[in-house]
Structure formats: structure tokens, C-alpha cells
Design a protein around this motif. Structure first.
Motif, PDB file in Angstrom:
ATOM      1  N   SER A 153       0.821  -1.206   0.000  1.00  0.00           N
ATOM      2  CA  SER A 153       0.000   0.000   0.000  1.00  0.00           C
ATOM      3  C   SER A 153       0.864   1.268   0.000  1.00  0.00           C
ATOM      4  N   TRP A 163       0.339   3.576  -3.144  1.00  0.00           N
ATOM      5  CA  TRP A 163      -0.469   4.773  -2.882  1.00  0.00           C
ATOM      6  C   TRP A 163       0.154   5.769  -1.915  1.00  0.00           C
ATOM      7  N   ARG A 187      -4.665   0.889   2.558  1.00  0.00           N
ATOM      8  CA  ARG A 187      -5.572   0.760   1.418  1.00  0.00           C
ATOM      9  C   ARG A 187      -6.165  -0.635   1.226  1.00  0.00           C
TER      10      ARG A 187
END
Length: 127
Positions: A24, A28, A33
């Protein structure tokens, strides 16, 4: 030495959470996430260099999504890739896996095609 290790909420949940945060963060830029998931961490000399997250499983359809990230290209050995897909098909009993690929990532698309993936896409406003 490259070593893949399977984790889940029942089998080493702390390592499973760490794998989810690793991927994650790399995709991101934040650790939170992924919802429920299991994972394969890939270690090189005991240090994490990649992880694959199995998530968004539709048990009725037998489909699961894989998301992965790495800090080294050395992780993607035949043995590791074999384990990654054996987890999806043999351990989890899926009949299909899907992966989202960022537009323009020709290297990743080529790798997936070599593994037998077919490309499907739907753009906004289609249909």
C-alpha cells in the motif's frame, strides 16, 4: 537468497499486515488501502523486497485480485511466481486472478502476457 513466504490473518497475521502496508505504501503512499487480505512476502537475505496481496475475493465467482509492489527486480524468479499463482489457484481455490496495471506500464503488461494473462479494459464512458 530470494525466499517467498505466505501469510494470512490466521498464519502469521503480523507479517500479513506488514506485507499489506508495504504494498500500500509503495502503490499509494499510505499504509491503509487494503481490507481483508492474505499475502506472499518476498525476502532477500531476510529483508522484504516485494509482496503480493490477495484481496477483493469473490468466492462465488472464484475470482481474486492481486496487487504487488517491489523495491527490487530480483524478486520475480520462476519459483516465486509459481508460488504466487499456486496460492491463488491451489490454496485459495480461485479459477481466475486479476491485476490492475497502470496505463502505459508496457513492461508489466508484457510480463503478464507471458504468464498467460489476457488484457481486458473498460474506459470511462464506454458502454
Amino acid at each position: 537468497m530470494i525466499t517467498p513466504v505466505f501469510h494470512s490473518s490466521h498464519h502469521n497475521p503480523e507479517a500479513n499486515q506488514s506485507a499489506g502496508e508495504f504494498v500500500s505504501n509503495l502503490i499509494w503512499g499510505r499504509p491503509d488501502r487494503f481490507g481483508p487480505h492474505c499475502s506472499v512476502s518476498v525476502l532477500e537475505d531476510g529483508k522484504p523486497v516485494a509482496a503480493v496481496i490477495y484481496h477483493n475475493m469473490d468466492e462465488d465467482a472464484g475470482v481474486i485480485e492481486l496487487s504487488g509492489a517491489s523495491v527490487s527486480r530480483r524478486w520475480a524468479t520462476a519459483a516465486v511466481l509459481n508460488m504466487v499463482y499456486n496460492v491463488a489457484f491451489d490454496l485459495l481455490g480461485c479459477q481466475m486472478v486479476m491485476q490492475r496495471v497502470k496505463a502505459g506500464n508496457a513492461v508489466h503488461l508484457t510480463q503478464l502476457r507471458r504468464l498467460g494473462f489476457k488484457e481486458y479494459g473498460l474506459t470511462r464512458g464506454a458502454g
